[in-house]
Design a protein around this motif. Structure first.
Motif, PDB file in Angstrom:
ATOM      1  N   GLN A 412       0.822  -1.213   0.000  1.00 33.77           N
ATOM      2  CA  GLN A 412       0.000   0.000   0.000  1.00 33.77           C
ATOM      3  C   GLN A 412       0.858   1.265   0.000  1.00 33.77           C
ATOM      4  OE1 GLN A 412      -1.424   1.720   3.465  1.00 33.77           O
ATOM      5  NE2 GLN A 412      -2.103   3.364   2.117  1.00 33.77           N
ATOM      6  N   LEU A 413       1.916   1.277   0.810  1.00 35.54           N
ATOM      7  CA  LEU A 413       2.787   2.449   0.867  1.00 35.54           C
ATOM      8  C   LEU A 413       3.588   2.607  -0.423  1.00 35.54           C
ATOM      9  CD1 LEU A 413       4.056   2.301   4.563  1.00 35.54           C
ATOM     10  CD2 LEU A 413       2.286   3.777   3.584  1.00 35.54           C
ATOM     11  N   ALA A 414       3.904   1.504  -1.079  1.00 39.61           N
ATOM     12  CA  ALA A 414       4.594   1.573  -2.372  1.00 39.61           C
ATOM     13  C   ALA A 414       3.700   2.232  -3.416  1.00 39.61           C
ATOM     14  CB  ALA A 414       5.005   0.176  -2.822  1.00 39.61           C
ATOM     15  N   LYS A 415       2.396   1.932  -3.360  1.00 42.41           N
ATOM     16  CA  LYS A 415       1.449   2.568  -4.282  1.00 42.41           C
ATOM     17  C   LYS A 415       1.362   4.068  -4.033  1.00 42.41           C
ATOM     18  CE  LYS A 415      -1.559  -1.422  -5.144  1.00 42.41           C
ATOM     19  NZ  LYS A 415      -2.923  -1.992  -4.942  1.00 42.41           N
ATOM     20  N   VAL A 416       1.416   4.451  -2.766  1.00 42.31           N
ATOM     21  CA  VAL A 416       1.411   5.879  -2.420  1.00 42.31           C
ATOM     22  C   VAL A 416       2.605   6.572  -3.059  1.00 42.31           C
ATOM     23  CG1 VAL A 416       1.670   7.542  -0.531  1.00 42.31           C
ATOM     24  CG2 VAL A 416       0.132   5.584  -0.268  1.00 42.31           C
ATOM     25  N   ALA A 417       3.782   5.953  -2.916  1.00 43.44           N
ATOM     26  CA  ALA A 417       5.002   6.535  -3.483  1.00 43.44           C
ATOM     27  C   ALA A 417       4.948   6.563  -5.008  1.00 43.44           C
ATOM     28  CB  ALA A 417       6.220   5.746  -3.015  1.00 43.44           C
ATOM     29  N   ALA A 418       4.370   5.528  -5.594  1.00 40.49           N
ATOM     30  CA  ALA A 418       4.325   5.448  -7.057  1.00 40.49           C
ATOM     31  C   ALA A 418       3.376   6.473  -7.662  1.00 40.49           C
ATOM     32  CB  ALA A 418       3.898   4.041  -7.478  1.00 40.49           C
ATOM     33  N   ASN A 419       2.392   6.924  -6.865  1.00 35.59           N
ATOM     34  CA  ASN A 419       1.397   7.874  -7.377  1.00 35.59           C
ATOM     35  C   ASN A 419       1.886   9.319  -7.385  1.00 35.59           C
ATOM     36  OD1 ASN A 419      -0.520   5.943  -7.912  1.00 35.59           O
ATOM     37  ND2 ASN A 419      -1.489   6.090  -5.893  1.00 35.59           N
ATOM     38  N   ILE A 420       3.050   9.541  -6.838  1.00 38.62           N
ATOM     39  CA  ILE A 420       3.570  10.914  -6.790  1.00 38.62           C
ATOM     40  C   ILE A 420       3.874  11.420  -8.203  1.00 38.62           C
ATOM     41  CG2 ILE A 420       5.491  12.362  -6.023  1.00 38.62           C
ATOM     42  CD1 ILE A 420       5.747  10.615  -3.571  1.00 38.62           C
ATOM     43  N   ASP A 421       3.347  12.579  -8.506  1.00 41.44           N
ATOM     44  CA  ASP A 421       3.676  13.249  -9.767  1.00 41.44           C
ATOM     45  C   ASP A 421       4.947  14.054  -9.542  1.00 41.44           C
ATOM     46  OD1 ASP A 421       3.902  14.730 -12.053  1.00 41.44           O
ATOM     47  OD2 ASP A 421       1.830  15.452 -12.065  1.00 41.44           O
ATOM     48  N   LYS A 422       6.065  13.514  -9.999  1.00 38.73           N
ATOM     49  CA  LYS A 422       7.360  14.137  -9.708  1.00 38.73           C
ATOM     50  C   LYS A 422       7.515  15.504 -10.369  1.00 38.73           C
ATOM     51  CE  LYS A 422       9.790   9.793  -8.820  1.00 38.73           C
ATOM     52  NZ  LYS A 422       8.558   9.012  -8.679  1.00 38.73           N
ATOM     53  N   ASN A 423       6.693  15.802 -11.348  1.00 43.32           N
ATOM     54  CA  ASN A 423       6.768  17.102 -12.023  1.00 43.32           C
ATOM     55  C   ASN A 423       5.848  18.142 -11.394  1.00 43.32           C
ATOM     56  OD1 ASN A 423       8.600  16.165 -14.022  1.00 43.32           O
ATOM     57  ND2 ASN A 423       6.892  15.166 -15.093  1.00 43.32           N
ATOM     58  N   SER A 424       5.060  17.699 -10.412  1.00 42.58           N
ATOM     59  CA  SER A 424       4.105  18.610  -9.782  1.00 42.58           C
ATOM     60  C   SER A 424       4.813  19.513  -8.773  1.00 42.58           C
ATOM     61  CB  SER A 424       3.008  17.809  -9.083  1.00 42.58           C
ATOM     62  OG  SER A 424       2.123  18.662  -8.412  1.00 42.58           O
ATOM     63  N   THR A 425       4.400  20.754  -8.720  1.00 43.24           N
ATOM     64  CA  THR A 425       4.908  21.707  -7.729  1.00 43.24           C
ATOM     65  C   THR A 425       3.720  22.352  -7.023  1.00 43.24           C
ATOM     66  OG1 THR A 425       4.976  23.488  -9.364  1.00 43.24           O
ATOM     67  CG2 THR A 425       7.012  22.207  -9.023  1.00 43.24           C
ATOM     68  N   GLN A 472       1.671  16.102  -4.224  1.00 40.51           N
ATOM     69  CA  GLN A 472       1.324  16.574  -5.564  1.00 40.51           C
ATOM     70  C   GLN A 472       0.183  17.585  -5.451  1.00 40.51           C
ATOM     71  OE1 GLN A 472       0.407  13.104  -7.827  1.00 40.51           O
ATOM     72  NE2 GLN A 472      -1.136  12.350  -6.418  1.00 40.51           N
ATOM     73  N   HIS A 473       0.192  18.525  -6.391  1.00 40.13           N
ATOM     74  CA  HIS A 473      -0.839  19.569  -6.433  1.00 40.13           C
ATOM     75  C   HIS A 473      -0.901  20.280  -5.069  1.00 40.13           C
ATOM     76  CE1 HIS A 473      -1.583  17.583 -10.165  1.00 40.13           C
ATOM     77  NE2 HIS A 473      -2.025  16.483  -9.569  1.00 40.13           N
ATOM     78  N   ASN A 474      -2.104  20.365  -4.466  1.00 43.31           N
ATOM     79  CA  ASN A 474      -2.226  21.030  -3.165  1.00 43.31           C
ATOM     80  C   ASN A 474      -2.199  20.049  -1.995  1.00 43.31           C
ATOM     81  OD1 ASN A 474      -2.338  23.934  -3.116  1.00 43.31           O
ATOM     82  ND2 ASN A 474      -4.094  23.754  -4.504  1.00 43.31           N
ATOM     83  N   THR A 475      -1.634  18.893  -2.227  1.00 42.60           N
ATOM     84  CA  THR A 475      -1.552  17.880  -1.172  1.00 42.60           C
ATOM     85  C   THR A 475      -0.103  17.672  -0.753  1.00 42.60           C
ATOM     86  OG1 THR A 475      -3.513  16.747  -2.014  1.00 42.60           O
ATOM     87  CG2 THR A 475      -2.079  15.499  -0.537  1.00 42.60           C
ATOM     88  N   PHE A 476       0.114  17.679   0.572  1.00 42.92           N
ATOM     89  CA  PHE A 476       1.412  17.403   1.175  1.00 42.92           C
ATOM     90  C   PHE A 476       1.279  16.160   2.059  1.00 42.92           C
ATOM     91  CE2 PHE A 476       1.430  21.797   0.046  1.00 42.92           C
ATOM     92  CZ  PHE A 476       2.746  22.186  -0.134  1.00 42.92           C
ATOM     93  N   ILE A 477       2.403  15.636   2.503  1.00 44.12           N
ATOM     94  CA  ILE A 477       2.410  14.594   3.534  1.00 44.12           C
ATOM     95  C   ILE A 477       3.207  15.125   4.716  1.00 44.12           C
ATOM     96  CG2 ILE A 477       3.273  12.307   4.188  1.00 44.12           C
ATOM     97  CD1 ILE A 477       2.740  11.365   1.360  1.00 44.12           C
ATOM     98  N   VAL A 478       2.592  15.091   5.913  1.00 51.36           N
ATOM     99  CA  VAL A 478       3.335  15.484   7.110  1.00 51.36           C
ATOM    100  C   VAL A 478       4.043  14.244   7.643  1.00 51.36           C
ATOM    101  CG1 VAL A 478       1.299  15.179   8.629  1.00 51.36           C
ATOM    102  CG2 VAL A 478       3.250  16.563   9.396  1.00 51.36           C
TER     103      VAL A 478
END
Length: 531
Positions: A412-425, A472-478
């Motif tokens: 599940q955590l691998a899927k979270v990491a894989a979903n990151i849009d590396k080009n997103s700011t 990604q986008h307006n979402t962060f992870i604390v």
């Protein structure tokens, strides 16, 4: 006459011999059980990385085992023994229920008394539920609030008071209709402690000390961690395993949970509590029989109140046909007998109480690591021995479940990491996110900009401090500084049409995060627009 006398003597001798043989057989049988159980304890500690375990078993009103295994703290030599203090966490709930049962016996309230008749300021999101909410509802986890709703007001350790908890209840989201579904709720047991304080004129911790601990002779037990004598070194430390390494954590046993989970006790002391439970509230002092509560109230506390689901697999394996929550206890049928039980869990420490009243059997297991699999393996082994069920390798059974859970979590955590849009700011500059936010039931949290990093701090909870990493986008992870919390969370900023921040929501990243981190119940509004 002489022949009859001789015959009678011979008969008495034969009967005495038979009784002695039976006693010896029973003693040998119990010794074999204990030997197998102790062997399981050692295997469990090794398999699940548990530094220390204490266990007691009561059978037919006798303590047949009360012993400690392992060490108080990983890396030390100080041993766990039968008097070692552990946090029993939610096993406190049955004690709070018992205190209320005693007050029912005294006529100071009934189980149907409305909470608002004692605490007028008590208020839930729905006016009807507030008006109808009874003492039974308070203890039955059927309020309609969500699983662990509002726990962030008391966990991790906060500066909020019980009065703050009462004020915050009305802002928590209602997720089901009243009395329709089970959802474990610590806050209602905090309110139960306030009920006890109101009716007795004493704080809950004083009432439980005088009405339970002192009466039963639980001399080492304390209502909360801060009441343990400073010179008492026989106190277990909590441990969290991370990446194969044990981390010593914590410094108290859910102090803020008070009547929901703050008691510290040992297996020797808990044996006295369980004897009273098996004897339906009755206990002996100096050849005098006394009562904590009546037999009628014992039946009330063990009566099923809120139903829980039973799977077909559970029915097939455990012969379980019903499962429910009573008043401070879970109840179920297991291989033809009724089981009354509860567990308790804090960061790095779990415990379990199991009673089989028909067999006059009870157990208490205390551990200084948070492995529920270890706890269940040992309790199942004890039940297997004393209910004389077919032998089963419970350690391997739960080790397999742990491996499966670990794989599922990593996937599940691998899927979270894989979903990151590396080009997103981030759409906004970091300075725009850095401000104070307020939730109606929790209070204030702040996000500050420090050395080009966004840092979140829950104002009332010192331990909830961590950096915001852009997802990604307006979402962060604390990512919390204290990694043993295992509670990283998404932080999602919702914008207005003009690009300003309207509100912020949160949700745990891992599906395995403890339910007491109820970030999903927060609705954070920028403080600047709440005034």
């Amino acid at each position: 006459m002489k022949l009859n006398y001789i015959g009678l003597c011979a008969g008495l001798i034969a009967l005495s011999t038979l009784q002695n043989v039976n006693a010896q057989t029973l003693s040998a049988s119990n010794s074999n059980k204990i030997e197998r159980i102790e062997s399981s304890v050692h295997k469990i500690m090794s398999t699940f990385q548990v530094p220390g375990i204490a266990v007691a078993i009561i059978k037919d009103n006798e303590v047949v085992l009360s012993k400690g295994f392992g060490v108080l703290k990983h890396g030390s030599k100080a041993p766990v023994n039968a008097d070692t203090l552990f946090g029993i966490a939610s096993n406190t709930k049955a004690m709070t229920s018992a205190l209320l049962a005693g007050l029912v016996d005294e006529g100071k309230l009934t189980w149907q008394t409305k909470v608002i008749d004692i605490i007028p300021e008590f208020q839930l999101p729905d006016a009807y539920v507030t008006r109808e909410f009874t003492i039974i509802d308070l203890l039955s986890h059927n309020s309609g609030l969500g699983l662990g709703a509002g726990d962030l007001m008391i966990w991790p350790e906060t500066t909020l008071t019980n009065q703050d908890v009462i004020k915050g209840l009305k802002y928590l989201p209602q997720v089901s209709s009243f009395r329709s579904e089970f959802a474990y709720d610590n806050l209602m047991y905090v309110i139960a402690g306030e009920i006890i304080a109101k009716l007795t004129g004493q704080p809950w911790q004083e009432v439980i000390q005088t009405r339970i601990f002192d009466r039963l002779g639980m001399n080492n037990t304390r209502a909360k961690f801060s009441l343990i004598a400073k010179n008492n070194k026989n106190v277990a430390r909590a441990h969290v395993p991370l990446d194969g390494k044990l981390n010593v954590v914590g410094g108290n046993f859910l102090e803020q949970f008070s009547s929901a989970g703050s008691v510290a006790s040992s297996v020797n002391d808990m044996s006295l509590w369980l004897k009273a439970q098996l004897n339906r509230g009755q206990y002996d002092v100096d050849d005098t029989t006394l009562r904590l509560f009546s037999e009628q109230q014992s039946r009330e506390m063990w009566q099923a109140r809120t139903l829980l689901p039973v799977s077909q697999q559970t029915t097939a394996q455990d012969k379980t046909h019903f499962y429910a929550y009573a008043l401070g206890w879970f109840v179920k049928d297991y291989h033809g007998v009724k089981v009354v039980r509860h567990t308790g869990g804090i960061l790095g420490m779990v415990s379990k109480v199991v009673m089989v009243p028909e067999e006059n059997l009870a157990m208490i297991i205390l551990t200084n690591q948070q492995s529920g699999f270890a706890l269940n393996a040992l309790s199942q082994q004890i039940l297997t021995e004393y209910l004389e069920l077919p032998a089963k390798d419970w350690v391997e059974h739960y080790a397999k479940l742990q491996r499966e859970k670990t794989i599922k979590k990593k996937t599940q955590l691998a899927k979270v990491a894989a979903n990151i849009d590396k080009n997103s700011t981030p759409p906004l500059s970091l300075a725009h996110y850095a401000q104070s936010y307020v939730d109606n039931w929790y209070g204030e949290i702040t996000i500050s900009l420090t050395n080009d990093d966004l840092v979140m701090q829950f104002t009332n909870t010192p331990a909830l401090l961590g950096k915001l990493v852009h997802y990604q986008h307006n979402t962060f992870i604390v990512r919390w500084d204290d990694r043993t919390l295992e509670a990283d969370a998404y932080v999602n900023f919702k914008l207005n049409s003009d690009g300003s921040i309207n509100f912020v929501t949160m949700k745990a990243v891992s599906e395995s995060t403890d339910f007491s981190f109820d970030f999903h119940d927060l609705m954070l509004k920028p403080k600047a627009i709440t005034h």
